[in-house]
Design a protein around this motif. Structure first.
Motif, mmCIF file in Angstrom:
data_model
loop_
_atom_site.group_PDB
_atom_site.id
_atom_site.type_symbol
_atom_site.label_atom_id
_atom_site.label_comp_id
_atom_site.label_asym_id
_atom_site.label_seq_id
_atom_site.Cartn_x
_atom_site.Cartn_y
_atom_site.Cartn_z
ATOM 1 N N SER A 137 0.781 -1.423 0.068
ATOM 2 C CA SER A 137 0.101 -0.179 0.007
ATOM 3 C C SER A 137 0.797 1.178 -0.116
ATOM 4 O O SER A 137 0.570 2.218 -0.606
ATOM 5 N N GLY A 138 2.071 1.352 0.631
ATOM 6 C CA GLY A 138 2.844 2.505 0.448
ATOM 7 C C GLY A 138 3.580 2.440 -0.731
ATOM 8 O O GLY A 138 3.605 3.549 -1.173
ATOM 9 N N VAL A 139 4.040 1.644 -1.446
ATOM 10 C CA VAL A 139 4.517 1.637 -2.750
ATOM 11 C C VAL A 139 3.303 2.250 -3.708
ATOM 12 O O VAL A 139 3.590 3.139 -4.775
ATOM 13 N N LYS A 140 2.280 1.712 -3.230
ATOM 14 C CA LYS A 140 0.969 2.198 -4.413
ATOM 15 C C LYS A 140 0.876 3.482 -4.316
ATOM 16 O O LYS A 140 0.600 4.382 -5.087
ATOM 17 N N VAL A 141 0.882 4.085 -2.893
ATOM 18 C CA VAL A 141 0.584 5.536 -2.997
ATOM 19 C C VAL A 141 1.667 6.335 -3.147
ATOM 20 O O VAL A 141 1.534 7.405 -3.839
ATOM 21 N N SER A 142 2.876 5.880 -3.284
ATOM 22 C CA SER A 142 3.883 6.588 -3.759
ATOM 23 C C SER A 142 4.113 6.668 -5.324
ATOM 24 O O SER A 142 4.444 7.537 -5.810
ATOM 25 N N MET A 143 3.385 5.833 -5.944
ATOM 26 C CA MET A 143 3.459 5.911 -7.191
ATOM 27 C C MET A 143 2.351 6.785 -8.126
ATOM 28 O O MET A 143 2.489 7.105 -9.092
ATOM 29 N N ILE A 144 1.566 7.466 -7.131
ATOM 30 C CA ILE A 144 0.491 8.555 -7.586
ATOM 31 C C ILE A 144 1.385 9.391 -8.367
ATOM 32 O O ILE A 144 1.034 9.845 -9.515
ATOM 33 N N CYS A 145 2.271 10.148 -7.695
ATOM 34 C CA CYS A 145 3.022 11.198 -8.304
ATOM 35 C C CYS A 145 3.713 10.699 -9.649
ATOM 36 O O CYS A 145 3.707 11.558 -10.598
ATOM 37 N N LEU A 146 4.419 9.755 -9.438
ATOM 38 C CA LEU A 146 4.870 9.224 -10.713
ATOM 39 C C LEU A 146 4.039 8.801 -11.919
ATOM 40 O O LEU A 146 4.247 9.255 -13.180
ATOM 41 N N ILE A 147 2.699 8.434 -11.763
ATOM 42 C CA ILE A 147 1.593 8.533 -12.774
ATOM 43 C C ILE A 147 1.244 9.561 -13.488
ATOM 44 O O ILE A 147 1.177 9.872 -14.490
ATOM 45 N N TYR A 148 1.207 10.503 -12.471
ATOM 46 C CA TYR A 148 0.605 12.121 -12.967
ATOM 47 C C TYR A 148 1.616 12.473 -13.894
ATOM 48 O O TYR A 148 1.559 13.140 -14.855
ATOM 49 N N GLY A 149 3.227 12.540 -13.443
ATOM 50 C CA GLY A 149 4.165 12.966 -14.115
ATOM 51 C C GLY A 149 4.129 12.326 -15.431
ATOM 52 O O GLY A 149 4.668 12.857 -16.520
ATOM 53 N N LEU A 150 3.875 10.999 -15.601
ATOM 54 C CA LEU A 150 4.033 10.447 -16.768
ATOM 55 C C LEU A 150 2.593 10.828 -17.742
ATOM 56 O O LEU A 150 2.951 10.821 -18.983
ATOM 57 N N ILE A 151 1.777 10.969 -17.086
ATOM 58 C CA ILE A 151 0.552 11.506 -18.020
ATOM 59 C C ILE A 151 0.719 12.960 -18.421
ATOM 60 O O ILE A 151 0.571 13.049 -19.787
ATOM 61 N N ILE A 152 1.283 13.859 -17.606
ATOM 62 C CA ILE A 152 1.950 15.006 -18.144
ATOM 63 C C ILE A 152 2.821 14.865 -19.415
ATOM 64 O O ILE A 152 2.806 15.387 -20.306
ATOM 65 N N TYR A 153 3.894 14.173 -19.194
ATOM 66 C CA TYR A 153 4.840 14.010 -20.221
ATOM 67 C C TYR A 153 4.192 13.405 -21.572
ATOM 68 O O TYR A 153 4.596 13.780 -22.624
ATOM 69 N N VAL A 154 3.136 12.312 -21.346
ATOM 70 C CA VAL A 154 2.659 11.767 -22.635
ATOM 71 C C VAL A 154 1.568 13.011 -23.326
ATOM 72 O O VAL A 154 1.800 12.843 -24.520
ATOM 73 N N ILE A 155 1.205 13.723 -22.545
ATOM 74 C CA ILE A 155 0.354 14.923 -23.059
ATOM 75 C C ILE A 155 1.279 15.940 -24.043
ATOM 76 O O ILE A 155 0.845 16.074 -24.987
ATOM 77 N N SER A 156 2.568 15.836 -23.176
ATOM 78 C CA SER A 156 3.133 16.790 -23.975
ATOM 79 C C SER A 156 3.801 16.185 -25.393
ATOM 80 O O SER A 156 4.023 17.033 -26.345
ATOM 81 N N LEU A 157 4.053 14.864 -25.290
ATOM 82 C CA LEU A 157 4.273 14.294 -26.542
ATOM 83 C C LEU A 157 3.479 14.180 -27.686
ATOM 84 O O LEU A 157 3.538 14.662 -28.575
ATOM 85 N N LEU A 158 2.134 14.084 -27.140
ATOM 86 C CA LEU A 158 0.997 14.361 -27.875
ATOM 87 C C LEU A 158 0.742 15.497 -28.696
ATOM 88 O O LEU A 158 0.532 15.749 -29.731
ATOM 89 N N ILE A 159 1.101 16.778 -27.784
ATOM 90 C CA ILE A 159 0.961 17.779 -28.286
ATOM 91 C C ILE A 159 2.079 18.071 -29.386
ATOM 92 O O ILE A 159 1.743 18.680 -30.593
ATOM 93 N N LEU A 160 3.321 17.693 -29.258
ATOM 94 C CA LEU A 160 4.273 17.714 -30.133
ATOM 95 C C LEU A 160 3.991 16.914 -31.326
ATOM 96 O O LEU A 160 4.416 17.445 -32.551
ATOM 97 N N LEU A 161 3.239 16.022 -31.213
ATOM 98 C CA LEU A 161 3.097 15.123 -32.579
ATOM 99 C C LEU A 161 1.915 15.697 -33.292
ATOM 100 O O LEU A 161 2.069 15.702 -34.456
ATOM 101 N N PHE A 162 0.922 16.465 -32.656
ATOM 102 C CA PHE A 162 -0.085 17.039 -33.392
ATOM 103 C C PHE A 162 0.350 18.377 -33.853
ATOM 104 O O PHE A 162 -0.471 18.914 -34.683
ATOM 105 N N LYS A 163 1.422 18.858 -33.332
ATOM 106 C CA LYS A 163 1.913 20.210 -33.791
ATOM 107 C C LYS A 163 2.380 20.100 -35.169
ATOM 108 O O LYS A 163 2.019 21.181 -35.823
ATOM 109 N N LYS A 164 2.922 19.160 -35.533
ATOM 110 C CA LYS A 164 3.375 18.975 -37.068
ATOM 111 C C LYS A 164 2.369 18.717 -37.874
ATOM 112 O O LYS A 164 1.575 18.842 -38.726
#
Length: 100
Positions: free
Chosen positions: A73-100
């Motif tokens: 449960s401690g590891v699960k809670v600690s992964m929430i920030c990582l998942i949110y950061g990964l979602i932000i990174y994927v959104i930035s990659l999608l923005i760069l993909l559709f920018k072209k």
């Protein structure tokens, strides 16, 4: 969703939310910084997870018998920030993909 925000730690989740807002703003105004802001979100997410794991292991030092459910449960809670950061990174990659 608000429960995940509170569980992930209000400090890092707030920082990541500000980064997400900056990413959305830059996707319309200044597209050359989208990649940098996305990477910043990823790094802040990893930092939040590492600090969460560190504090979890520091708290577990006081106990003699620790169940695997408590550790998982401690590891699960600690992964929430990582998942949110990964979602932000994927959104930035999608923005760069559709920018072209």
């Amino acid at each position: 969703m608000l429960e995940l925000f509170k569980s992930g730690g209000p400090l890092f989740m707030s920082i990541l939310t500000v980064i997400l807002i900056a990413l959305i703003y830059c996707s319309f105004k200044n597209k050359k910084n989208v990649n940098i802001i996305g990477k910043l979100g990823l790094v802040v997410g990893v930092l939040g997870q590492l600090l969460g794991l560190f504090s979890m292991f520091e708290a577990l030092e006081d106990f003699n018998n620790v169940s695997t459910a408590l550790i998982s449960s401690g590891v699960k809670v600690s992964m929430i920030c990582l998942i949110y950061g990964l979602i932000i990174y994927v959104i930035s990659l999608l923005i760069l993909l559709f920018k072209k």
